[in-house]
Design a protein around this motif. Structure first.
Motif, PDB file in Angstrom:
ATOM      1  N   LYS A 181      30.984  42.814  28.976  1.00 29.77           N
ATOM      2  CA  LYS A 181      31.337  41.857  30.018  1.00 29.77           C
ATOM      3  C   LYS A 181      30.076  41.173  30.536  1.00 29.77           C
ATOM      4  O   LYS A 181      29.123  41.840  30.937  1.00 29.77           O
ATOM      5  N   LYS A 182      30.103  39.862  30.530  1.00 32.14           N
ATOM      6  CA  LYS A 182      28.998  39.058  31.060  1.00 32.14           C
ATOM      7  C   LYS A 182      29.617  37.992  31.946  1.00 32.14           C
ATOM      8  O   LYS A 182      29.903  36.881  31.499  1.00 32.14           O
ATOM      9  N   PRO A 183      29.841  38.327  33.209  1.00 29.98           N
ATOM     10  CA  PRO A 183      30.643  37.456  34.091  1.00 29.98           C
ATOM     11  C   PRO A 183      30.089  36.037  34.215  1.00 29.98           C
ATOM     12  O   PRO A 183      28.895  35.822  34.379  1.00 29.98           O
ATOM     13  N   THR A 184      31.014  35.086  34.098  1.00 28.63           N
ATOM     14  CA  THR A 184      30.728  33.673  34.315  1.00 28.63           C
ATOM     15  C   THR A 184      31.690  33.170  35.381  1.00 28.63           C
ATOM     16  O   THR A 184      32.890  33.459  35.331  1.00 28.63           O
ATOM     17  N   GLU A 185      31.172  32.426  36.338  1.00 29.27           N
ATOM     18  CA  GLU A 185      32.001  31.942  37.445  1.00 29.27           C
ATOM     19  C   GLU A 185      32.478  30.513  37.165  1.00 29.27           C
ATOM     20  O   GLU A 185      31.713  29.646  36.769  1.00 29.27           O
ATOM     21  N   ARG A 186      33.776  30.298  37.378  1.00 31.83           N
ATOM     22  CA  ARG A 186      34.376  28.971  37.252  1.00 31.83           C
ATOM     23  C   ARG A 186      35.019  28.631  38.583  1.00 31.83           C
ATOM     24  O   ARG A 186      35.861  29.375  39.082  1.00 31.83           O
ATOM     25  N   ILE A 187      34.612  27.496  39.172  1.00 35.20           N
ATOM     26  CA  ILE A 187      35.136  27.104  40.475  1.00 35.20           C
ATOM     27  C   ILE A 187      35.744  25.709  40.377  1.00 35.20           C
ATOM     28  O   ILE A 187      35.067  24.750  39.994  1.00 35.20           O
ATOM     29  N   HIS A 188      37.023  25.601  40.698  1.00 36.38           N
ATOM     30  CA  HIS A 188      37.705  24.312  40.744  1.00 36.38           C
ATOM     31  C   HIS A 188      38.737  24.340  41.861  1.00 36.38           C
ATOM     32  O   HIS A 188      39.491  25.313  41.998  1.00 36.38           O
ATOM     33  N   HIS A 189      38.768  23.265  42.636  1.00 36.93           N
ATOM     34  CA  HIS A 189      39.746  23.115  43.718  1.00 36.93           C
ATOM     35  C   HIS A 189      39.726  24.322  44.665  1.00 36.93           C
ATOM     36  O   HIS A 189      40.770  24.749  45.175  1.00 36.93           O
ATOM     37  N   GLY A 190      38.518  24.879  44.863  1.00 33.75           N
ATOM     38  CA  GLY A 190      38.383  26.019  45.761  1.00 33.75           C
ATOM     39  C   GLY A 190      38.769  27.352  45.157  1.00 33.75           C
ATOM     40  O   GLY A 190      38.648  28.397  45.812  1.00 33.75           O
ATOM     41  N   ASP A 191      39.243  27.351  43.925  1.00 32.44           N
ATOM     42  CA  ASP A 191      39.632  28.593  43.262  1.00 32.44           C
ATOM     43  C   ASP A 191      38.451  29.133  42.467  1.00 32.44           C
ATOM     44  O   ASP A 191      37.839  28.408  41.679  1.00 32.44           O
ATOM     45  N   VAL A 192      38.145  30.399  42.646  1.00 30.40           N
ATOM     46  CA  VAL A 192      37.044  31.042  41.932  1.00 30.40           C
ATOM     47  C   VAL A 192      37.634  31.968  40.873  1.00 30.40           C
ATOM     48  O   VAL A 192      38.412  32.878  41.185  1.00 30.40           O
ATOM     49  N   HIS A 193      37.251  31.716  39.631  1.00 25.88           N
ATOM     50  CA  HIS A 193      37.729  32.541  38.524  1.00 25.88           C
ATOM     51  C   HIS A 193      36.527  33.153  37.822  1.00 25.88           C
ATOM     52  O   HIS A 193      35.571  32.460  37.483  1.00 25.88           O
ATOM     53  N   ILE A 194      36.564  34.461  37.612  1.00 25.20           N
ATOM     54  CA  ILE A 194      35.497  35.162  36.917  1.00 25.20           C
ATOM     55  C   ILE A 194      35.932  35.423  35.486  1.00 25.20           C
ATOM     56  O   ILE A 194      36.940  36.089  35.244  1.00 25.20           O
ATOM     57  N   ASP A 195      35.168  34.882  34.558  1.00 30.61           N
ATOM     58  CA  ASP A 195      35.451  35.033  33.133  1.00 30.61           C
ATOM     59  C   ASP A 195      34.395  35.956  32.536  1.00 30.61           C
ATOM     60  O   ASP A 195      33.223  35.609  32.449  1.00 30.61           O
ATOM     61  N   ASP A 196      34.817  37.149  32.123  1.00 27.18           N
ATOM     62  CA  ASP A 196      33.873  38.135  31.602  1.00 27.18           C
ATOM     63  C   ASP A 196      33.474  37.901  30.154  1.00 27.18           C
ATOM     64  O   ASP A 196      32.505  38.498  29.676  1.00 27.18           O
ATOM     65  N   TYR A 197      34.213  37.037  29.461  1.00 25.48           N
ATOM     66  CA  TYR A 197      34.010  36.946  28.016  1.00 25.48           C
ATOM     67  C   TYR A 197      33.657  35.547  27.528  1.00 25.48           C
ATOM     68  O   TYR A 197      33.699  35.274  26.334  1.00 25.48           O
ATOM     69  N   GLU A 198      33.285  34.658  28.435  1.00 32.07           N
ATOM     70  CA  GLU A 198      32.937  33.296  28.039  1.00 32.07           C
ATOM     71  C   GLU A 198      31.719  33.269  27.113  1.00 32.07           C
ATOM     72  O   GLU A 198      31.547  32.331  26.323  1.00 32.07           O
ATOM     73  N   TRP A 199      30.909  34.305  27.153  1.00 36.77           N
ATOM     74  CA  TRP A 199      29.726  34.356  26.301  1.00 36.77           C
ATOM     75  C   TRP A 199      30.084  34.330  24.806  1.00 36.77           C
ATOM     76  O   TRP A 199      29.253  33.954  23.971  1.00 36.77           O
TER      77      TRP A 199
END
Length: 730
Positions: A9-27
């Protein structure tokens, strides 16, 4: 117990319209990262180990496919100019051999006999134009993206892709001077390059950084690359793809620009290939149209199929010299008939449409004098109820009728403007692919060839039928089924594979498949759920399964599965789901929505991380896809709606069915990273999920027919196991 690969897991943060999504596998998106490549190889090794017990079954199915297929064969020749063109296959060779043979005389429209000698050695006077096997040597992947012969028959252009990323290199060869190759070599083109009518120029398209065909070029044959190709059209709007072609009459070059909901066409007289293209109708948001050139009473007309205030499309005629002037409606809009296209020839016109969920073809002769009829269809034509009036005149559309309850028919392989017959492709779940020529004047349907099925194939053993499920909102959903009548008793639960797609107005029509016989012979029922988002029941069927109505696609599939269970066709422990690409999104969604109904889910090149992809305009397809899914980047409501069904973002603690995700490293349409991330996410909640990734393939999977058969045998062996069918079919 085998242990699946650990995905760090290598967390990546995605923020849109105030929503925060953590993507552990975007790498995993970093395709050139050695750690990513190593991880993908580990996934393949794990999948191979987990499916080792199916290796004998895989080999059996492969041999069944191979044993039923006529490996040395010849396609029905198609006349173009002074030649019959066809493709041969040879036992033991992966790819086709493209050939031609001379016609006997100017009035020779009868295709040569396809006897045993022709199948093995080709037609008398054969000239081999291109042997794909030779050009594929040394490459793990090979795909032919352009193939065209100049109108005078003296030059060949072809373009190939050896990576799977759908970027092609064009080459040109003489067909009269000992096959000498010209210096032309044009790299990084899209598919569909062609000669102009003179054969002096090549028109081709190139793509932008997001893999969108956006520019049309004109190249003079014989010029070295980069020595003066002329840009003749550029489309700056990222929602539009473009392509270039010739009308069947060869009187016009055509450039078409289209998004998912809007189109525009530009024409240029082929006698002036260096001239300026002129627009037919300026684009209008939400209006799609196709253009076909016809000659009626000596006058150039354009036949236009369009949906401007005609949701299921209508057909009209305009002057080719003034296409934005007076319009004459030939086939008015019909809410019960989805008009799909028109083909114009010198002496007749063919119309393709869809009624009651099935494809139809109707034809009419072109009047020799004067203008077209005001209604164009007569009392019995497709513009009214789609039925033919066999007593009507020759200029009245008459529909071709077929006896089966389920079938697919369509025009194809009709390049010649003056040909007296219409070439048709026909098939069903139980009727192998069939080629007919239809004589428009005599109304005679002539069988040219039916796909050979070797061995003990008996179509009488198979049954096809239509069922209707009812969705929660009351909508009736068609389901097409095929099975062996001696192995399946309706009402007694049987193993069943339910296939679905449901996007882009694509219809999953009944068709024959030799590989599928390996499922049916093991007592498995094969079914297609014609869910909303497809085009089976007209344009509104599509509209009600896209954007903010997309969830109808998923719930329709679930309701279809429930119907098949409730009516005794199958049971949850014997039901597997299958879908690919956008149908793979469907698989991911139903896995979250109704895992209890399925024993297995096969997701092929699955679009299972749609929100991440559609939020990134730099990725292939993204901007044009906003017309299909909505624009989550700029619209908060669309963002929230997509997040509520995105498969990867809705994985949760539940008992998932067994899942197999199949993908390709070089796929540019649905990137491999989506199923790779999805499988990792599923394993977090204990799901039994496998990932199989082809390391040298594209969106369509591996190339070469034997390789494709092995790939299909692997998937079918997994399905046989997932639905609990007996491996031997006993």
């Amino acid at each position: 117990m085998l242990t699946p690969p650990i995905t760090p897991k290598k967390p990546t943060e995605r923020i849109h319209h105030g929503d925060v999504h953590i993507d552990d596998y975007e790498w995993l998106r970093e395709k050139d990262d050695p750690a990513v490549v190593a991880h993908l190889h580990e996934e393949n090794a794990y999948t191979n180990a987990r499916t080792e017990h199916l290796s004998l079954l895989q080999e059996q199915i492969f041999e069944e496919i191979k044993g039923r297929t006529r490996e040395t064969d010849l396609s029905v020749p198609t006349r173009e100019g002074d030649w019959w063109y066809y493709t041969r296959t040879v036992e033991g060779k992966q790819y086709g051999i493209h050939c031609r043979a001379p016609i006997a005389a100017a009035d020779d429209w009868e295709p040569p006999a396809l006897d045993e000698d022709a199948q093995r050695n080709g037609l008398p006077g054969e000239q081999i134009l291109l042997d794909d096997n030779e050009h594929a040597e040394g490459h793990e992947f090979y795909s032919l993206g352009s193939f065209d012969v100049s109108a005078d028959g003296t030059r060949l252009l072809w373009a190939v892709d050896t990576e799977g990323d759908e970027r092609y290199t064009i080459r040109v060869r003489s067909l009269v001077d000992d096959g000498v190759e010209f210096p032309d070599e044009i790299e990084d083109t899209a598919s569909g390059a062609l000669f102009d009518q003179s054969g002096e120029y090549i028109f081709y398209t190139t793509v932008d950084d997001a893999w969108r065909p956006d520019t049309v070029w004109r190249h003079r044959v014989g010029d070295a690359p980069g020595t003066g190709d002329v840009q003749v059209f550029h489309e700056p709007d990222e929602r539009y793809w473009i392509g270039v072609g010739l009308t069947r009459s060869r009187d016009f070059l055509v450039i078409e620009a289209g998004s998912n909901i809007t189109s525009e066409a530009w024409l240029l007289r082929s006698s002036d290939p260096t001239g300026e293209f002129a627009v037919v109708w300026p684009r209008k948001e939400g209006v799609e149209y196709d253009v076909e050139h016809a000659v009626v009473g000596g006058r150039d007309r354009l036949l236009i199929v369009h949906n401007d205030d005609a949701v299921n499309f209508e057909l009209l005629s305009v002057s080719a010299d003034d296409p934005q002037g007076a319009r004459r409606v030939l086939l008015p809009h019909n809410p019960q008939v989805r008009l799909e296209g028109v083909d114009a020839f010198r002496d007749f016109v063919a119309v393709e449409y869809r009624r009651d969920g099935l494809t139809r073809v109707a034809v009419a002769c072109v009047p020799e004098k004067g203008g077209a009829r005001e209604d164009g269809a007569g009392e019995g034509g497709a513009g009214k109820d789609g039925a033919a009036d066999d007593t009507a005149g020759d200029d009245t559309l008459h529909e071709l009728h077929f006896d089966e309850e389920l079938f697919t028919v369509g025009a194809g392989g009709n390049p010649e403007w003056t040909q007296p017959t219409l070439r048709l492709g026909y098939g069903s779940f139980v009727t192998p692919s069939t080629v007919y020529d239809y004589d428009v004047r005599t109304r005679e349907l002539r069988l040219r060839k039916q796909q050979a099925v070797l061995g003990e194939f008996d179509p009488a053993l198979f049954e096809q039928k239509r069922e209707w499920a009812t969705a929660k909102d009351g909508t009736r959903i068609p389901i097409s089924l095929v099975y062996r009548r001696d192995l399946v008793t309706p009402g007694e639960p049987a193993p069943l594979v339910l296939y679905g797609y449901g996007s882009y107005e694509a219809s999953m029509d009944p068709s024959f498949g030799i590989p599928r016989l390996s499922l049916l012979d093991r007592g498995i029922v094969f079914a297609i759920a014609h869910v909303r988002g497809g085009g089976e029941l007209g344009r509104l069927w599509y509209e009600h399964g896209k954007k903010l109505h997309k969830k109808n696609t998923f719930t329709d599939f679930v309701d279809s599965a429930r119907h098949l269970i409730d009516t005794g066709w199958t049971s949850p422990d014997r039901l597997a789901a299958q879908g690919g690409s956008a149908g793979g999104l469907l698989m991911g969604a139903v896995a979250n929505l109704a895992p209890k109904y399925f024993s297995g889910i096969l997701a092929e090149v699955p679009f299972v991380d749609p929100l991440t992809s559609i939020l990134d305009p730099s990725l292939p397809l993204t901007v044009i896809e906003w017309d299909e899914w909505g624009d989550p980047l700029h619209d908060e409501e669309v963002y929230a709606y997509m997040k509520s069904y995105s498969p990867i973002e809705n994985v949760h603690e539940t008992h998932y069915p067994r899942i197999l995700a199949v993908t390709s490293l070089n796929d540019t349409r649905v990137l491999y990273v989506e199923p790779a991330k999805w499988v990792a996410k599923l394993r977090e909640v204990g799901a039994d999920a496998l990932l199989k990734i082809e390391m040298a393939a594209g969106h369509g999977g591996v190339s070469g027919r034997y390789s494709a058969w092995r790939e299909r045998a692997f998937a079918y062996a997994w399905l046989v196991d997932a639905v609990g069918a007996h491996p031997s079919g006993e």
